[in-house]
Design a protein around this motif. Structure first.
Motif, PDB file in Angstrom:
ATOM      1  N   LEU A   1      28.912 -67.962 -20.149  1.00 34.19           N
ATOM      2  CA  LEU A   1      28.214 -66.913 -21.029  1.00 34.19           C
ATOM      3  C   LEU A   1      27.272 -67.677 -21.983  1.00 34.19           C
ATOM      4  N   GLY A   2      26.370 -66.834 -22.194  1.00 38.63           N
ATOM      5  CA  GLY A   2      25.273 -67.282 -23.580  1.00 38.63           C
ATOM      6  C   GLY A   2      25.563 -66.102 -24.509  1.00 38.63           C
ATOM      7  N   ILE A   3      25.059 -66.121 -25.538  1.00 44.31           N
ATOM      8  CA  ILE A   3      25.025 -64.566 -26.254  1.00 44.31           C
ATOM      9  C   ILE A   3      23.661 -64.488 -26.941  1.00 44.31           C
TER      10      ILE A   3
ATOM     11  N   LEU B   1      24.884 -63.726 -13.705  1.00 46.91           N
ATOM     12  CA  LEU B   1      25.282 -62.614 -14.537  1.00 46.91           C
ATOM     13  C   LEU B   1      24.664 -61.154 -14.209  1.00 46.91           C
ATOM     14  N   ASP B   2      23.456 -61.434 -14.214  1.00 44.49           N
ATOM     15  CA  ASP B   2      22.348 -60.326 -14.396  1.00 44.49           C
ATOM     16  C   ASP B   2      20.994 -60.769 -13.730  1.00 44.49           C
ATOM     17  N   GLU B   3      19.986 -59.624 -13.984  1.00 39.52           N
ATOM     18  CA  GLU B   3      18.723 -59.944 -13.251  1.00 39.52           C
ATOM     19  C   GLU B   3      17.603 -58.937 -13.768  1.00 39.52           C
TER      20      GLU B   3
ATOM     21  N   ALA C   1      20.251 -69.279 -35.239  1.00 38.57           N
ATOM     22  CA  ALA C   1      19.917 -68.006 -35.076  1.00 38.57           C
ATOM     23  C   ALA C   1      21.003 -67.467 -34.377  1.00 38.57           C
ATOM     24  N   LYS C   2      22.131 -68.052 -33.698  1.00 39.96           N
ATOM     25  CA  LYS C   2      23.006 -67.501 -33.125  1.00 39.96           C
ATOM     26  C   LYS C   2      24.249 -67.009 -34.196  1.00 39.96           C
ATOM     27  N   ALA C   3      24.209 -67.770 -35.458  1.00 36.94           N
ATOM     28  CA  ALA C   3      25.510 -67.859 -36.060  1.00 36.94           C
ATOM     29  C   ALA C   3      25.919 -66.241 -36.582  1.00 36.94           C
TER      30      ALA C   3
ATOM     31  N   GLY D   1      24.306 -59.966 -30.285  1.00 36.99           N
ATOM     32  CA  GLY D   1      25.717 -59.892 -29.520  1.00 36.99           C
ATOM     33  C   GLY D   1      25.840 -59.662 -28.119  1.00 36.99           C
ATOM     34  N   HIS D   2      24.859 -59.552 -27.583  1.00 31.45           N
ATOM     35  CA  HIS D   2      24.888 -59.197 -25.955  1.00 31.45           C
ATOM     36  C   HIS D   2      25.529 -60.302 -25.172  1.00 31.45           C
ATOM     37  N   ILE D   3      26.194 -60.039 -23.886  1.00 34.31           N
ATOM     38  CA  ILE D   3      26.815 -60.849 -23.119  1.00 34.31           C
ATOM     39  C   ILE D   3      26.091 -60.439 -21.741  1.00 34.31           C
ATOM     40  N   GLY D   4      25.464 -61.463 -20.797  1.00 30.53           N
ATOM     41  CA  GLY D   4      24.801 -60.803 -19.552  1.00 30.53           C
ATOM     42  C   GLY D   4      23.641 -60.194 -20.325  1.00 30.53           C
ATOM     43  N   PHE D   5      23.564 -58.770 -19.768  1.00 32.07           N
ATOM     44  CA  PHE D   5      22.369 -57.799 -20.405  1.00 32.07           C
ATOM     45  C   PHE D   5      23.158 -56.734 -20.992  1.00 32.07           C
ATOM     46  N   ASN D   6      24.497 -56.931 -21.315  1.00 31.43           N
ATOM     47  CA  ASN D   6      25.181 -55.708 -22.005  1.00 31.43           C
ATOM     48  C   ASN D   6      24.867 -55.529 -23.430  1.00 31.43           C
TER      49      ASN D   6
ATOM     50  N   GLY E   1      19.328 -68.611 -19.130  1.00 31.07           N
ATOM     51  CA  GLY E   1      18.965 -68.621 -20.789  1.00 31.07           C
ATOM     52  C   GLY E   1      19.125 -70.150 -20.945  1.00 31.07           C
ATOM     53  N   SER E   2      18.708 -70.460 -22.188  1.00 29.39           N
ATOM     54  CA  SER E   2      18.748 -71.814 -22.549  1.00 29.39           C
ATOM     55  C   SER E   2      20.457 -72.531 -22.974  1.00 29.39           C
ATOM     56  N   SER E   3      21.008 -71.437 -23.331  1.00 26.73           N
ATOM     57  CA  SER E   3      22.450 -71.904 -23.864  1.00 26.73           C
ATOM     58  C   SER E   3      23.031 -72.860 -22.921  1.00 26.73           C
ATOM     59  N   PRO E   4      23.249 -72.466 -21.678  1.00 29.93           N
ATOM     60  CA  PRO E   4      23.691 -73.504 -20.651  1.00 29.93           C
ATOM     61  C   PRO E   4      23.197 -74.804 -20.232  1.00 29.93           C
TER      62      PRO E   4
ATOM     63  N   ASP F   1      13.220 -61.492 -27.917  1.00 31.54           N
ATOM     64  CA  ASP F   1      13.536 -62.672 -27.830  1.00 31.54           C
ATOM     65  C   ASP F   1      13.288 -63.402 -26.399  1.00 31.54           C
ATOM     66  N   ASN F   2      13.067 -62.877 -25.568  1.00 33.49           N
ATOM     67  CA  ASN F   2      12.972 -63.444 -24.076  1.00 33.49           C
ATOM     68  C   ASN F   2      11.402 -63.616 -23.778  1.00 33.49           C
ATOM     69  N   ALA F   3      10.538 -62.891 -24.696  1.00 35.98           N
ATOM     70  CA  ALA F   3       9.121 -63.071 -24.429  1.00 35.98           C
ATOM     71  C   ALA F   3       8.695 -64.457 -24.581  1.00 35.98           C
ATOM     72  N   ARG F   4       9.369 -65.365 -25.079  1.00 34.94           N
ATOM     73  CA  ARG F   4       8.859 -66.816 -24.809  1.00 34.94           C
ATOM     74  C   ARG F   4       8.971 -67.289 -23.530  1.00 34.94           C
ATOM     75  N   PHE F   5       9.576 -66.718 -22.557  1.00 34.69           N
ATOM     76  CA  PHE F   5       9.536 -67.010 -21.257  1.00 34.69           C
ATOM     77  C   PHE F   5       8.316 -66.286 -20.407  1.00 34.69           C
TER      78      PHE F   5
HETATM   79  C1  GLP Z   1      19.339 -63.522 -21.938  1.00 37.23           C
HETATM   80  C2  GLP Z   1      20.348 -63.613 -20.732  1.00 37.23           C
HETATM   81  C3  GLP Z   1      21.760 -63.684 -21.443  1.00 37.23           C
HETATM   82  C4  GLP Z   1      21.697 -64.853 -22.519  1.00 37.23           C
HETATM   83  C5  GLP Z   1      20.761 -64.539 -23.648  1.00 37.23           C
HETATM   84  C6  GLP Z   1      20.849 -65.546 -24.575  1.00 37.23           C
HETATM   85  O1  GLP Z   1      18.970 -62.260 -22.544  1.00 37.23           O
HETATM   86  N1  GLP Z   1      20.543 -62.205 -19.996  1.00 37.23           N
HETATM   87  O2  GLP Z   1      22.740 -63.920 -20.283  1.00 37.23           O
HETATM   88  O3  GLP Z   1      23.040 -65.258 -22.756  1.00 37.23           O
HETATM   89  O4  GLP Z   1      19.636 -64.221 -23.084  1.00 37.23           O
HETATM   90  O5  GLP Z   1      19.717 -66.576 -24.157  1.00 37.23           O
HETATM   91  P1  GLP Z   1      19.725 -68.099 -24.564  1.00 37.23           P
HETATM   92  O6  GLP Z   1      21.001 -68.750 -24.342  1.00 37.23           O
HETATM   93  O7  GLP Z   1      18.315 -68.636 -24.066  1.00 37.23           O
HETATM   94  O8  GLP Z   1      19.586 -67.930 -26.235  1.00 37.23           O
END
Ligand code: GLP
Length: 260
Positions: free
Chosen positions: A135-137, A70-72, A205-207, A141-146, A41-44, A168-172
């Protein structure tokens, strides 16, 4: 929980890099192999850029480090540019002196994803504990893909993305239709076994998600709220991501005293 509100994402990246670098250096001088938990994700990304800079210019070595993702996504070919093992190589580990075979992730190409998830849980248990889990979020409110509704005691498993996360992830991806529906993720209990959780969020967008995670109830409806239950959690925010916090002034005051 320690909440750091920093002027921008670059300052956040430096704060996170400080935490990771300390773990790597301390383990290195003790002759141990530190286990890092990496997020995509972009946060880290600002933290990853800062770690690469320190590796290149300050000699920070990752030679003995083991890294676990974290995930795949399930079903993407291993070489797909959005497969998280490719993403982490591109964004971080190819630029470091970490052994490529020490970078692990769930096998999203396995013919039986549930078996791959169980194998990954076992591998993590054997290698762990993870010293620092980044972790991103998600905006929900998900972390990983929970996703919301995930058991607070969930193990690594196959699960289904919400349509919100897919969009949210479609941009990739080329299109929304190309975003997989199934994923393997470390569970919330798996994540909580790490010794230190470090959640990074930037942008307005994360607030709402950050406010729910940090100050809302501990609930499966906001999986990131599980950080409230962890003995050592740090939340690194920029100003816009912190805008929904009720106790922002106190976090700033406490952080200033910590630094002083
Ligand atoms: C994905 C990842 C998460 C990540 C989240 C936020 O869904 N699986 O681990 O935290 O997106 O992404 P971003 O940091 O790009 O906003």
């Amino acid at each position: 929980m320690r909440v750091l509100i920093l002027p921008d994402a670059r300052a956040g990246g430096r704060a996170v890099a400080d935490i990771v670098a300390r773990v790597v250096q301390e383990a290195g001088s003790a002759g141990e192999r530190p286990v890092l938990g990496l997020a995509t994700g972009s946060s880290p990304l600002p933290a990853y850029r800062e770690l690469i800079r320190r590796h290149r210019t300050e000699g920070l070595s990752f030679a003995g480090v083991e890294a676990y993702l974290l995930d795949e996504y399930v079903g993407l070919p291993a070489a797909h540019p959005q497969a998280y093992r490719q993403v982490i190589r591109r964004e971080l580990t190819d630029a470091l002196d970490i052994d490529p075979s020490a970078v692990h992730g769930p096998d999203g190409t396995h013919p039986d994803p549930a078996t791959a998830a169980a194998e990954y849980e076992r591998a993590l248990t054997k290698a762990g504990p993870v010293a620092v889990q980044l972790l991103g979020i998600g905006t929900n409110g998900h972390i990983g893909f929970n996703e919301p509704g995930s058991s607070l005691r969930s193990p690594t498993r196959v699960t289904t993305l919400t349509e919100r996360t897919r969009s949210d992830n479609a941009r990739f991806f080329r299109s929304l239709a190309a975003v997989p529906r199934r994923v393997i993720t470390q569970g919330l209990e798996t994540i909580c076994r790490a010794e230190h959780l470090v959640l990074i969020a930037a942008g307005a967008a994360k607030a709402d998600a950050v406010a729910a995670a940090v100050e809302g109830p501990l609930t499966a409806s906001c999986p990131a709220s599980v950080l409230q239950w962890h003995p050592r959690a740090t939340v690194v925010l920029d100003e816009p991501a912190a805008a929904g916090l009720r106790h922002g002034e106190h976090y700033r005051y406490a952080a200033a005293l910590d630094l002083g």
